[in-house]
Design an enzyme around this catalytic site. Structure first.
Site, short mmCIF file in Angstrom:
data_model
loop_
_atom_site.label_atom_id
_atom_site.label_comp_id
_atom_site.label_asym_id
_atom_site.label_seq_id
_atom_site.Cartn_x
_atom_site.Cartn_y
_atom_site.Cartn_z
N ALA A 68 0.73 -1.12 -0.07
CA ALA A 68 -0.02 0.05 0.01
C ALA A 68 0.92 1.14 0.05
O ALA A 68 1.95 1.22 0.46
CB ALA A 68 -0.88 -0.12 1.33
N ASP A 69 0.40 2.38 -0.44
CA ASP A 69 1.21 3.76 -0.58
C ASP A 69 -0.01 4.69 -0.62
O ASP A 69 -0.89 4.28 -1.31
CB ASP A 69 1.69 3.71 -1.69
N THR A 70 0.12 5.67 0.26
CA THR A 70 -0.72 6.76 0.44
C THR A 70 -0.31 8.01 0.18
O THR A 70 1.01 8.33 0.60
CB THR A 70 -1.44 6.73 1.99
N GLY A 105 -3.00 3.61 -3.05
CA GLY A 105 -3.08 2.47 -4.02
C GLY A 105 -2.66 1.39 -3.34
O GLY A 105 -1.99 1.24 -2.28
#
Length: 194
Positions: A68-70, A105
């Site tokens: 995950a990437d924020t 994502g």
């Protein structure tokens, strides 16, 4: 049954997964995230999420890995983690009285089953109008330096947040409803679910 791995050491993501009741392991990805200004936030966050998940999946080919990437962004411009308190003050002040977006994502990768799924979730977040004293008082209650945008919805968010439109857990770092739906076809359900 496959193992489930969260490829992140973010305490917020760990707490969200634990709170949802998943049986999983935490194995952080040791990768350098891309910062490509030519990519829109959904493409950039999905690319970074896939990069993290693929790194861990190569080391654990029997597992389904969540990456995950924020990214927090205002007027299409990304707001990363502030480098110092002065930058955090500038960031939170720029958000005051305005609506910005939080995009996460998420990638699900498994070498064993050949899974390579990515998706993104965008949440609109509106800040209250804040005075300089209110910004400083809020920042004194959290550690803004490890948080994109310099704020944390889960820590004293009531002091700065006016409205959250969309996934609240997305703002914390992982859109749990959407992730849960994506895990079901792979046989992963939270504890107590049938």
């Amino acid at each position: 049954m496959q193992r489930l791995i969260l490829g992140s050491q973010s305490p917020r993501r760990v707490d969200l997964m634990r709170g949802a009741g998943y049986d999983y392991e935490v194995i952080p990805a040791d990768v350098e995230e891309a910062m490509d200004a030519s990519l829109k936030p959904p493409e950039l966050t999905c690319a970074n999420a896939a990069l993290k998940a693929k790194y861990v999946a190569r080391l654990h080919p029997d597992a389904l890995v969540i990456g995950a990437d924020t990214l927090v962004y205002l007027d299409e411009a990304p707001l990363g983690k502030p480098s110092d308190l002065e930058e955090a003050i500038r960031m939170v002040t720029s958000l005051a009285g305005r609506t910005h977006q939080v995009c996460t994502g998420v990638a699900l990768i498994s070498q064993k089953s050949g899974v390579e799924d990515t998706f993104h979730v965008i949440t609109n977040v509106t800040f209250k109008v804040l005075t300089n004293d209110e910004v400083c008082a809020y920042l004194s209650k959290i550690d803004p330096l490890d948080k994109a945008g310099g704020y944390a919805a889960q820590e004293h968010g009531n002091l700065v947040l006016q409205a959250v439109e969309g996934s609240g857990t997305n703002v914390v770092g992982l859109p749990m409803d959407e992730l849960g739906e994506s895990l079901v076809p792979h046989g992963f359900l939270p504890a107590g679910a049938e």
